[in-house]
Each structure stands twice: as structure tokens, then as C-alpha cells.
Design a protein around this motif. Structure first.
Motif, PDB file in Angstrom:
ATOM      1  N   UNK A 167     -38.168 -38.803  52.866  1.00 33.17           N
ATOM      2  CA  UNK A 167     -37.756 -37.606  53.605  1.00 33.17           C
ATOM      3  C   UNK A 167     -36.793 -37.963  54.733  1.00 33.17           C
ATOM      4  N   UNK A 168     -37.127 -39.023  55.472  1.00 31.91           N
ATOM      5  CA  UNK A 168     -36.353 -39.361  56.665  1.00 31.91           C
ATOM      6  C   UNK A 168     -35.027 -40.060  56.355  1.00 31.91           C
ATOM      7  N   UNK A 169     -35.021 -40.901  55.327  1.00 26.31           N
ATOM      8  CA  UNK A 169     -33.810 -41.656  54.994  1.00 26.31           C
ATOM      9  C   UNK A 169     -33.721 -41.850  53.486  1.00 26.31           C
ATOM     10  N   UNK A 170     -33.548 -40.764  52.729  1.00 25.10           N
ATOM     11  CA  UNK A 170     -33.553 -40.874  51.267  1.00 25.10           C
ATOM     12  C   UNK A 170     -32.473 -41.781  50.694  1.00 25.10           C
ATOM     13  N   UNK A 171     -31.367 -41.976  51.422  1.00 22.09           N
ATOM     14  CA  UNK A 171     -30.321 -42.861  50.895  1.00 22.09           C
ATOM     15  C   UNK A 171     -30.777 -44.322  50.862  1.00 22.09           C
ATOM     16  N   UNK A 172     -31.834 -44.650  51.612  1.00 22.97           N
ATOM     17  CA  UNK A 172     -32.354 -46.020  51.646  1.00 22.97           C
ATOM     18  C   UNK A 172     -33.679 -46.163  50.895  1.00 22.97           C
ATOM     19  N   UNK A 173     -34.210 -45.058  50.372  1.00 21.75           N
ATOM     20  CA  UNK A 173     -35.588 -45.048  49.886  1.00 21.75           C
ATOM     21  C   UNK A 173     -35.841 -45.972  48.701  1.00 21.75           C
ATOM     22  N   UNK A 174     -34.817 -46.255  47.899  1.00 21.39           N
ATOM     23  CA  UNK A 174     -35.050 -47.113  46.731  1.00 21.39           C
ATOM     24  C   UNK A 174     -34.696 -48.574  46.996  1.00 21.39           C
ATOM     25  N   UNK A 175     -34.461 -48.930  48.247  1.00 16.30           N
ATOM     26  CA  UNK A 175     -34.204 -50.328  48.611  1.00 16.30           C
ATOM     27  C   UNK A 175     -35.514 -50.918  49.129  1.00 16.30           C
ATOM     28  N   UNK A 176     -36.134 -51.845  48.389  1.00 11.81           N
ATOM     29  CA  UNK A 176     -37.450 -52.371  48.784  1.00 11.81           C
ATOM     30  C   UNK A 176     -37.489 -52.893  50.219  1.00 11.81           C
ATOM     31  N   UNK A 177     -36.455 -53.586  50.635  1.00 16.67           N
ATOM     32  CA  UNK A 177     -36.448 -54.138  51.990  1.00 16.67           C
ATOM     33  C   UNK A 177     -36.492 -53.023  53.034  1.00 16.67           C
ATOM     34  N   UNK A 178     -35.721 -51.969  52.823  1.00 18.05           N
ATOM     35  CA  UNK A 178     -35.724 -50.850  53.774  1.00 18.05           C
ATOM     36  C   UNK A 178     -37.107 -50.221  53.850  1.00 18.05           C
ATOM     37  N   UNK A 179     -37.741 -50.071  52.699  1.00 15.89           N
ATOM     38  CA  UNK A 179     -39.081 -49.479  52.666  1.00 15.89           C
ATOM     39  C   UNK A 179     -40.076 -50.361  53.422  1.00 15.89           C
ATOM     40  N   UNK A 180     -39.978 -51.667  53.232  1.00 13.42           N
ATOM     41  CA  UNK A 180     -40.883 -52.602  53.907  1.00 13.42           C
ATOM     42  C   UNK A 180     -40.679 -52.559  55.417  1.00 13.42           C
ATOM     43  N   UNK A 181     -39.416 -52.541  55.851  1.00 14.08           N
ATOM     44  CA  UNK A 181     -39.134 -52.545  57.284  1.00 14.08           C
ATOM     45  C   UNK A 181     -39.621 -51.250  57.935  1.00 14.08           C
ATOM     46  N   UNK A 182     -39.389 -50.130  57.269  1.00 20.80           N
ATOM     47  CA  UNK A 182     -39.795 -48.860  57.857  1.00 20.80           C
ATOM     48  C   UNK A 182     -41.314 -48.734  57.884  1.00 20.80           C
ATOM     49  N   UNK A 183     -41.984 -49.239  56.828  1.00 19.96           N
ATOM     50  CA  UNK A 183     -43.449 -49.217  56.813  1.00 19.96           C
ATOM     51  C   UNK A 183     -44.008 -50.041  57.966  1.00 19.96           C
ATOM     52  N   UNK A 184     -43.415 -51.172  58.217  1.00 17.50           N
ATOM     53  CA  UNK A 184     -43.877 -52.035  59.309  1.00 17.50           C
ATOM     54  C   UNK A 184     -43.639 -51.357  60.659  1.00 17.50           C
ATOM     55  N   UNK A 185     -42.494 -50.705  60.802  1.00 22.39           N
ATOM     56  CA  UNK A 185     -42.208 -49.986  62.040  1.00 22.39           C
ATOM     57  C   UNK A 185     -43.245 -48.888  62.267  1.00 22.39           C
ATOM     58  N   UNK A 186     -43.610 -48.166  61.205  1.00 25.14           N
ATOM     59  CA  UNK A 186     -44.618 -47.110  61.324  1.00 25.14           C
ATOM     60  C   UNK A 186     -45.971 -47.677  61.750  1.00 25.14           C
TER      61      UNK A 186
END
Length: 442
Positions: A167-186
Motif C-alpha cells: 500500500x505504502x510503496x507498491x513500486x518497491x513491493x516485489x523487491x525482497x530487499x525493500x520488503x526486508x528493510x521496511x519490515x525491520x523499520x516497522x
């Protein structure tokens, strides 16, 4: 280097803040729902935005009470308490007057602060925000409160796995690294209990009556395809603030660090300084490489922060050794991976294969993606569609695997390098279908 984190005292609460840059104007960034002033420096796209802002201003970053490195609190903080925190941070940072950049959920408090303390605010920039958080008969572009509660409950089990990136950054959603970094930030930004309190406080926000009282110069920015907040919320808000400028940007992302960050910062820079920087861009043909560790989130959780950081340092040393051997150029590290470029695709392939072998001594597996195309050289960084294609190709790789685009395969004909056809794929955000190959041979 992560800037030094300091603490300002706001009543009984300690508020974490940082100061970055030495520009002629001060900017206070009011974050969105949650934040973490140190982990944000591990997200490359966020770093790019912060570094650009710091070229013309002195940035003051802080974590709102109850999130990040600031003190936890009992109960959801009020907008008035949050305004006190901004005042305390400005005083601690030695800022007598600053431009306020409010982001997303930070917009209502920024509006209230500017209206209440115009002597402290030189200008107001509002990005991706809203004056009211939920639907009302006279506010039809927001989501009804019951729908927000329902979607929040459905997402809760997956929130700390990076699901909100869809929802927040769909252009990055299928990049595993982006998902990992955002999950860690959360995970680091707020506990589930604190997050629930903050969300319930968010549902009660309504500063519509304050908008006509804002007297400072105001810029309102929003991406038209924003999936989290309807752009009409910002467009209407700009119409209620006397003399406000509204700029609608292309894109589907809500997060300020996703999408075309330079277009956004161009507007902010011109608004605050009267001119926008001209960036000299050189274009060259290069083979772009992305690497990342397989199952890194699981490994990091099992090892703990210190051991994981030591492992990443060891990995980077190994990867750099192979880059030197094959005359590659390290652009930057990306969390658990690396972005590099080569002036020859065959060397890039051989380097990637050597990397996947070398890191096994550390008991890890990496995956690698390669694509050759024209890239833009902006300072020490690279940009352009070729970079995005390489990232998408890398996201398709398995453990210990090197995947390349058809362009790379065609350019190394006669090199003796073998390939296995992995079929055609749609790469998110990239036109057409792309045939992908796995390196399979000498």
C-alpha cells in the motif's frame, strides 16, 4: 555514516533527534505514522532524499514520542503534546525558525504547529497528507472508519513482515530487499501495542477548521496514484490554506522514499530556495549487478543484530575482493546486498559466479541479477531503467543462482559461458516481457 542521535527533553519525555547538513535554512521533518531516525539510514532511497535536502538546508530529524528511539508512552499522544516535542527539538538543535516538512500522518500536526507558532515557522511543506483521517459526508475522499479498522485487523498478522509496502510503496513491493528493510523499520519503530494506540489516535484527527488560519507560505504535494491517501485530500486541503501552492506528481507510492524522489525534492528546493539544482547527468553503457542474501530476514532474527552486522561486514569484504579481481565498481551496499557495475558483461557474469561460491564459506547463499543497458551517473550513484531491470532480475534468482537478462546473454556469445533458459517474465514496472537465463556453465 549514521548521524549522531541526541535527545531533547519535552516535559517528562525524551525525544530522539538528529541534525544533518549545514545549509543556510533549517528544515524540521515531521515523520509519518512511525519512524526510526537511525534505521532510516539503511534505506538507500531514503538516504538519497535526505542527502539531497541536506545540500541546501540543515535537516532536523526526530522520532515522535512513542515511536523509534524516543520514549515509549502510555496512551496515544495528543497533537498538542507532539507540538511540544517539535518545539523541544528545535530548541535543543538551536533552531530559532525552520521550514516544516510534514509527511503523511505528520501533516495535521504540522498544520496545527504552523498555525499556532508562525514565529517559529518560515514555510510549510505538506506531502501525502490529509486534514481529516476518515470519511465524513462533507469529506468524501477518505475511507470510512469501519473499513480502516477492518483492513488494519486483516493486515496486522503480516504488518511486521513488510506487507504494508503493498500500500505504502507498491513500486518497491516485489523487491525482497525493500520488503526486508521496511519490515525491520516497522519492527523497530513501534511495538504492536503502541502501534494500535497510535492508529486509534490517527482515526480521531480532524484539523479542517485550522486550515484557513495558516499564514505561512505553504506547498502541498501529492502523487496522483497514491494508494494510501487519495490525492483529492491534499488538493482540497491546499484550497483551504490561504495562498497555498498545490503540486500534483506522477506515481503510485505514498511513502516519500519510493517513486521519483528527485521530482519531489526539486519542488521542495525551488519552493524553499527560489531555484532548483541542475544535476549534471552522464550516461554510459554498463552491466548492472544486484546481490542479496537468501533468507536474510530469518537469519538476522536468529543471529541478533550484532552477529548479523558482523556477518554482513564479512560478506561485503568477500564481495569486494571479487569485485577487485574482475574490475567491477562498487556503487553502494544495500542492507544485506550490493549494487555494482562493470564495463563488460562477461566479467560481470564470472564475478557473480565467483561471489556465489566465495560466500558459502560464511554459510550463506546469495542470489545475483545482471542486466546490461545505459545507466545515468549521478555523482557516485547510478540510475535509470537498466538499474531497475537488474533489480527485478535479481529478485527472481534462487539460492546461489545468477540470473541474467537476454541482453546480457546475447552480448557474451562466444565467451564459453553456458545458460539455461528460464522463460519469459513480466518485470514489474518494466514494459514488455523479458526472457531470463540462468548462468549454467564455465
Amino acid at each position: 555514516m549514521t548521524p549522531q542521535t541526541r535527545y531533547a527533553r519535552s516535559g517528562d519525555v525524551s525525544v530522539a533527534y538528529q541534525v544533518v547538513g549545514e545549509g543556510p535554512i533549517d528544515i524540521v521533518i515531521v515523520p509519518g505514522f512511525v519512524s526510526h531516525v537511525e534505521l532510516i539510514w539503511e534505506i538507500p532511497t531514503a538516504v538519497h532524499i535526505l542527502e539531497r535536502l541536506s545540500t541546501f538546508a540543515r535537516l532536523i530529524l526526530f522520532d515522535k514520542r512513542g515511536s523509534g528511539l524516543s520514549d515509549p508512552v502510555v496512551g496515544a499522544p495528543t497533537l498538542e503534546e507532539r507540538m511540544d516535542d517539535v518545539r523541544a527539538v528545535m530548541e535543543a538543535a538551536g533552531s530559532e525558525r525552520a521550514a516544516i516538512i510534514g509527511i503523511s500522518e505528520g501533516v495535521p500536526m504540522s498544520v496545527l504547529f504552523a498555525a499556532s507558532h508562525p514565529e517559529l515557522v518560515s514555510a510549510l511543506v505538506l506531502y501525502g497528507g490529509m486534514a481529516r483521517s476518515t470519511w465524513a459526508p462533507d469529506y468524501p475522499w477518505a475511507t470510512p472508519v469501519d473499513d480502516l479498522m477492518e483492513s488494519s485487523q486483516e493486515m496486522a498478522p503480516f504488518l511486521y513482515e513488510g506487507a504494508i509496502l503493498d500500500v505504502m510503496a507498491p513500486s518497491l513491493a516485489d523487491i525482497p530487499l525493500a520488503r526486508q528493510l521496511y519490515a525491520r523499520l516497522q519492527r523497530y519503530a513501534a511495538t504492536p501495542a503502541m502501534l494500535d494506540q497510535l492508529f486509534r489516535m490517527f482515526l480521531d484527527i480532524d484539523v479542517r477548521a485550522i486550515l484557513p488560519t495558516v499564514e505561512v507560505p505553504t506547498l502541498v504535494l501529492h502523487r496522483r496514484g497514491d494508494r494510501a491517501v487519495n490525492y483529492q485530500a491534499s488538493k482540497w486541503m491546499a484550497g483551504q490554506i490561504p495562498g497555498a501552492t498545490y503540486v500534483e506528481l506522477d506515481g503510485i507510492d505514498h511513502a516519500i522514499f519510493a517513486g521519483d524522489g528527485d521530482a519531489l525534492i526539486d519542488e521542495i528546493e525551488e519552493f524553499l530556495t527560489g531555484s532548483r539544482r541542475t544535476v549534471e547527468v552522464d550516461r554510459v553503457l554498463a552491466t548492472v549487478m544486484f546481490t542479496d542474501i537468501v533468507d536474510s530476514t530469518k537469519r538476522a532474527s536468529a543471529m541478533g543484530d550484532r552477529a548479523w552486522r558482523e556477518l554482513l561486514d564479512a560478506q561485503n569484504e568477500v564481495l569486494r575482493r571479487e569485485l577487485v579481481r574482475f574490475r567491477g565498481n562498487e556503487v553502494k551496499t544495500l542492507g544485506d546486498g550490493m549494487l555494482a557495475t562493470f564495463d563488460g558483461p562477461a566479467r560481470a557474469i564470472r564475478c557473480a559466479s565467483a561471489m556465489t561460491d566465495a560466500v558459502r564459506a560464511l554459510d550463506i547463499e546469495v542470489r545475483v541479477g545482471l542486466h546490461t543497458g545505459e545507466v545515468e551517473l549521478v555523482g557516485d550513484d547510478v540510475a535509470g531503467i537498466a538499474v531497475h531491470i537488474a533489480a527485478r532480475v535479481g529478485a527472481l534468482s534462487g539460492a546461489g543462482e545468477v540470473l541474467v537478462s537476454g541482453t546480457v546473454k546475447d552480448l557474451v556469445a562466444g565467451s564459453g559461458i553456458g545458460f539455461a533458459d528460464r522463460g519469459e517474465h513480466v518485470l514489474k514496472g518494466i514494459p514488455d516481457q523479458w526472457r531470463i537465463y540462468a548462468v549454467d556453465g564455465p
